[in-house]
Motif scaffolding. Sequence first.
Motif, PDB file in Angstrom:
ATOM      1  N   MET A   1       1.017   8.467  11.263  1.00 44.05           N
ATOM      2  CA  MET A   1       2.054   8.145  10.295  1.00 44.05           C
ATOM      3  C   MET A   1       1.385   7.507   9.070  1.00 44.05           C
ATOM      4  O   MET A   1       0.488   6.679   9.212  1.00 44.05           O
ATOM      5  CB  MET A   1       3.068   7.183  10.936  1.00 44.05           C
ATOM      6  N   SER A   2       1.837   7.867   7.880  1.00 39.77           N
ATOM      7  CA  SER A   2       1.263   7.329   6.649  1.00 39.77           C
ATOM      8  C   SER A   2       1.612   5.847   6.478  1.00 39.77           C
ATOM      9  O   SER A   2       2.530   5.332   7.121  1.00 39.77           O
ATOM     10  CB  SER A   2       1.776   8.121   5.447  1.00 39.77           C
ATOM     11  N   VAL A   3       0.900   5.173   5.584  1.00 39.32           N
ATOM     12  CA  VAL A   3       1.183   3.772   5.282  1.00 39.32           C
ATOM     13  C   VAL A   3       2.625   3.629   4.811  1.00 39.32           C
ATOM     14  O   VAL A   3       3.365   2.763   5.294  1.00 39.32           O
ATOM     15  CB  VAL A   3       0.194   3.224   4.214  1.00 39.32           C
ATOM     16  N   GLU A   4       3.052   4.497   3.894  1.00 38.24           N
ATOM     17  CA  GLU A   4       4.419   4.401   3.374  1.00 38.24           C
ATOM     18  C   GLU A   4       5.451   4.617   4.472  1.00 38.24           C
ATOM     19  O   GLU A   4       6.425   3.870   4.564  1.00 38.24           O
ATOM     20  CB  GLU A   4       4.645   5.397   2.248  1.00 38.24           C
ATOM     21  N   ASN A   5       5.259   5.609   5.320  1.00 40.03           N
ATOM     22  CA  ASN A   5       6.220   5.873   6.397  1.00 40.03           C
ATOM     23  C   ASN A   5       6.263   4.732   7.404  1.00 40.03           C
ATOM     24  O   ASN A   5       7.336   4.373   7.902  1.00 40.03           O
ATOM     25  CB  ASN A   5       5.919   7.197   7.081  1.00 40.03           C
ATOM     26  N   THR A   6       5.107   4.144   7.706  1.00 38.75           N
ATOM     27  CA  THR A   6       5.073   3.001   8.627  1.00 38.75           C
ATOM     28  C   THR A   6       5.814   1.818   8.013  1.00 38.75           C
ATOM     29  O   THR A   6       6.582   1.135   8.694  1.00 38.75           O
ATOM     30  CB  THR A   6       3.621   2.616   8.964  1.00 38.75           C
ATOM     31  N   LEU A   7       5.616   1.587   6.718  1.00 33.88           N
ATOM     32  CA  LEU A   7       6.326   0.498   6.042  1.00 33.88           C
ATOM     33  C   LEU A   7       7.828   0.752   6.007  1.00 33.88           C
ATOM     34  O   LEU A   7       8.626  -0.165   6.217  1.00 33.88           O
ATOM     35  CB  LEU A   7       5.784   0.298   4.631  1.00 33.88           C
ATOM     36  N   ARG A   8       8.231   1.984   5.751  1.00 39.66           N
ATOM     37  CA  ARG A   8       9.670   2.319   5.763  1.00 39.66           C
ATOM     38  C   ARG A   8      10.273   2.009   7.132  1.00 39.66           C
ATOM     39  O   ARG A   8      11.339   1.409   7.241  1.00 39.66           O
ATOM     40  CB  ARG A   8       9.889   3.790   5.423  1.00 39.66           C
ATOM     41  N   ASP A   9       9.576   2.423   8.175  1.00 40.65           N
ATOM     42  CA  ASP A   9      10.034   2.181   9.541  1.00 40.65           C
ATOM     43  C   ASP A   9      10.140   0.674   9.804  1.00 40.65           C
ATOM     44  O   ASP A   9      11.134   0.192  10.346  1.00 40.65           O
ATOM     45  CB  ASP A   9       9.070   2.850  10.521  1.00 40.65           C
ATOM     46  N   ALA A  10       9.116  -0.076   9.390  1.00 40.07           N
ATOM     47  CA  ALA A  10       9.107  -1.525   9.608  1.00 40.07           C
ATOM     48  C   ALA A  10      10.240  -2.216   8.853  1.00 40.07           C
ATOM     49  O   ALA A  10      10.891  -3.120   9.390  1.00 40.07           O
ATOM     50  CB  ALA A  10       7.759  -2.098   9.178  1.00 40.07           C
ATOM     51  N   ILE A  11      10.492  -1.805   7.609  1.00 43.22           N
ATOM     52  CA  ILE A  11      11.569  -2.406   6.818  1.00 43.22           C
ATOM     53  C   ILE A  11      12.926  -2.098   7.433  1.00 43.22           C
ATOM     54  O   ILE A  11      13.772  -2.985   7.579  1.00 43.22           O
ATOM     55  CB  ILE A  11      11.496  -1.930   5.349  1.00 43.22           C
ATOM     56  N   GLN A  12      13.147  -0.854   7.814  1.00 40.25           N
ATOM     57  CA  GLN A  12      14.429  -0.468   8.390  1.00 40.25           C
ATOM     58  C   GLN A  12      14.698  -1.165   9.720  1.00 40.25           C
ATOM     59  O   GLN A  12      15.831  -1.521  10.021  1.00 40.25           O
ATOM     60  CB  GLN A  12      14.490   1.048   8.563  1.00 40.25           C
ATOM     61  N   LYS A  13      13.651  -1.397  10.509  1.00 35.83           N
ATOM     62  CA  LYS A  13      13.799  -2.018  11.829  1.00 35.83           C
ATOM     63  C   LYS A  13      13.515  -3.515  11.827  1.00 35.83           C
ATOM     64  O   LYS A  13      13.590  -4.164  12.864  1.00 35.83           O
ATOM     65  CB  LYS A  13      12.867  -1.342  12.828  1.00 35.83           C
ATOM     66  N   LYS A  14      13.150  -4.073  10.639  1.00 36.60           N
ATOM     67  CA  LYS A  14      12.769  -5.481  10.513  1.00 36.60           C
ATOM     68  C   LYS A  14      11.690  -5.822  11.537  1.00 36.60           C
ATOM     69  O   LYS A  14      11.846  -6.721  12.370  1.00 36.60           O
ATOM     70  CB  LYS A  14      13.978  -6.399  10.650  1.00 36.60           C
ATOM     71  N   THR A  15      10.581  -5.081  11.446  1.00 34.18           N
ATOM     72  CA  THR A  15       9.471  -5.227  12.370  1.00 34.18           C
ATOM     73  C   THR A  15       8.222  -5.711  11.635  1.00 34.18           C
ATOM     74  O   THR A  15       7.894  -5.210  10.562  1.00 34.18           O
ATOM     75  CB  THR A  15       9.164  -3.877  13.054  1.00 34.18           C
ATOM     76  N   VAL A  16       7.532  -6.663  12.226  1.00 32.00           N
ATOM     77  CA  VAL A  16       6.277  -7.178  11.686  1.00 32.00           C
ATOM     78  C   VAL A  16       5.219  -6.078  11.772  1.00 32.00           C
ATOM     79  O   VAL A  16       5.241  -5.245  12.680  1.00 32.00           O
ATOM     80  CB  VAL A  16       5.828  -8.425  12.479  1.00 32.00           C
ATOM     81  N   ILE A  17       4.286  -6.097  10.809  1.00 37.68           N
ATOM     82  CA  ILE A  17       3.164  -5.167  10.839  1.00 37.68           C
ATOM     83  C   ILE A  17       1.850  -5.940  10.864  1.00 37.68           C
ATOM     84  O   ILE A  17       1.788  -7.093  10.445  1.00 37.68           O
ATOM     85  CB  ILE A  17       3.160  -4.213   9.622  1.00 37.68           C
ATOM     86  N   ALA A  18       0.822  -5.288  11.365  1.00 35.68           N
ATOM     87  CA  ALA A  18      -0.552  -5.771  11.242  1.00 35.68           C
ATOM     88  C   ALA A  18      -1.246  -4.764  10.337  1.00 35.68           C
ATOM     89  O   ALA A  18      -0.972  -3.568  10.412  1.00 35.68           O
ATOM     90  CB  ALA A  18      -1.221  -5.834  12.602  1.00 35.68           C
ATOM     91  N   PHE A  19      -2.136  -5.248   9.464  1.00 35.05           N
ATOM     92  CA  PHE A  19      -2.789  -4.338   8.521  1.00 35.05           C
ATOM     93  C   PHE A  19      -4.050  -4.976   7.960  1.00 35.05           C
ATOM     94  O   PHE A  19      -4.289  -6.176   8.115  1.00 35.05           O
ATOM     95  CB  PHE A  19      -1.834  -3.969   7.384  1.00 35.05           C
ATOM     96  N   THR A  20      -4.852  -4.154   7.310  1.00 33.55           N
ATOM     97  CA  THR A  20      -6.041  -4.622   6.615  1.00 33.55           C
ATOM     98  C   THR A  20      -5.807  -4.439   5.117  1.00 33.55           C
ATOM     99  O   THR A  20      -5.297  -3.413   4.693  1.00 33.55           O
ATOM    100  CB  THR A  20      -7.289  -3.817   7.055  1.00 33.55           C
ATOM    101  N   PHE A  21      -6.168  -5.463   4.344  1.00 36.10           N
ATOM    102  CA  PHE A  21      -6.072  -5.405   2.889  1.00 36.10           C
ATOM    103  C   PHE A  21      -7.283  -6.128   2.312  1.00 36.10           C
ATOM    104  O   PHE A  21      -7.556  -7.267   2.684  1.00 36.10           O
ATOM    105  CB  PHE A  21      -4.768  -6.053   2.402  1.00 36.10           C
ATOM    106  N   ASP A  22      -7.996  -5.466   1.423  1.00 37.44           N
ATOM    107  CA  ASP A  22      -9.213  -6.031   0.825  1.00 37.44           C
ATOM    108  C   ASP A  22     -10.201  -6.518   1.885  1.00 37.44           C
ATOM    109  O   ASP A  22     -10.810  -7.578   1.746  1.00 37.44           O
ATOM    110  CB  ASP A  22      -8.884  -7.173  -0.142  1.00 37.44           C
ATOM    111  N   GLY A  23     -10.305  -5.774   2.975  1.00 40.85           N
ATOM    112  CA  GLY A  23     -11.269  -6.103   4.017  1.00 40.85           C
ATOM    113  C   GLY A  23     -10.864  -7.233   4.939  1.00 40.85           C
ATOM    114  O   GLY A  23     -11.632  -7.633   5.813  1.00 40.85           O
ATOM    115  N   LYS A  24      -9.655  -7.774   4.777  1.00 38.31           N
ATOM    116  CA  LYS A  24      -9.180  -8.865   5.632  1.00 38.31           C
ATOM    117  C   LYS A  24      -7.986  -8.392   6.440  1.00 38.31           C
ATOM    118  O   LYS A  24      -7.164  -7.608   5.962  1.00 38.31           O
ATOM    119  CB  LYS A  24      -8.776 -10.079   4.787  1.00 38.31           C
ATOM    120  N   ASN A  25      -7.876  -8.893   7.661  1.00 36.42           N
ATOM    121  CA  ASN A  25      -6.763  -8.539   8.544  1.00 36.42           C
ATOM    122  C   ASN A  25      -5.610  -9.518   8.355  1.00 36.42           C
ATOM    123  O   ASN A  25      -5.830 -10.729   8.242  1.00 36.42           O
ATOM    124  CB  ASN A  25      -7.221  -8.542   9.997  1.00 36.42           C
TER     125      ASN A  25
END
Length: 101
Positions: free
Chosen positions: A1-25
Amino acid sequence: MSVENTLRDAIQKKTVIAFTFDGKNYTGSPHALGERDGTAQVMIYRGEDAHEKRVPPTGEWSVLPLSGISNIRLMPGEAFHVGHPDAQVEKDLHKVTLRVA
């Protein structure tokens, strides 16, 4: 699943995500998708929210470009941050296409 689709799913379900940004988790609660300067962005509360009266939240609101997010995954067992961003963070996200209901 793409980043955008995962975010859409998380927003619709009010679900926390784990991710990496700028080399940090990070973990976070995504609240809205939109654009800033023509680039896809997410408004997210990065960090944890203990949801206990005596324990302050340990995170911050951010607007992040989707292009900088990798290793994204849903964390359905974590507590979703239900607070609201301040006005400045709200202004940083333009053309909102999806928001937490």
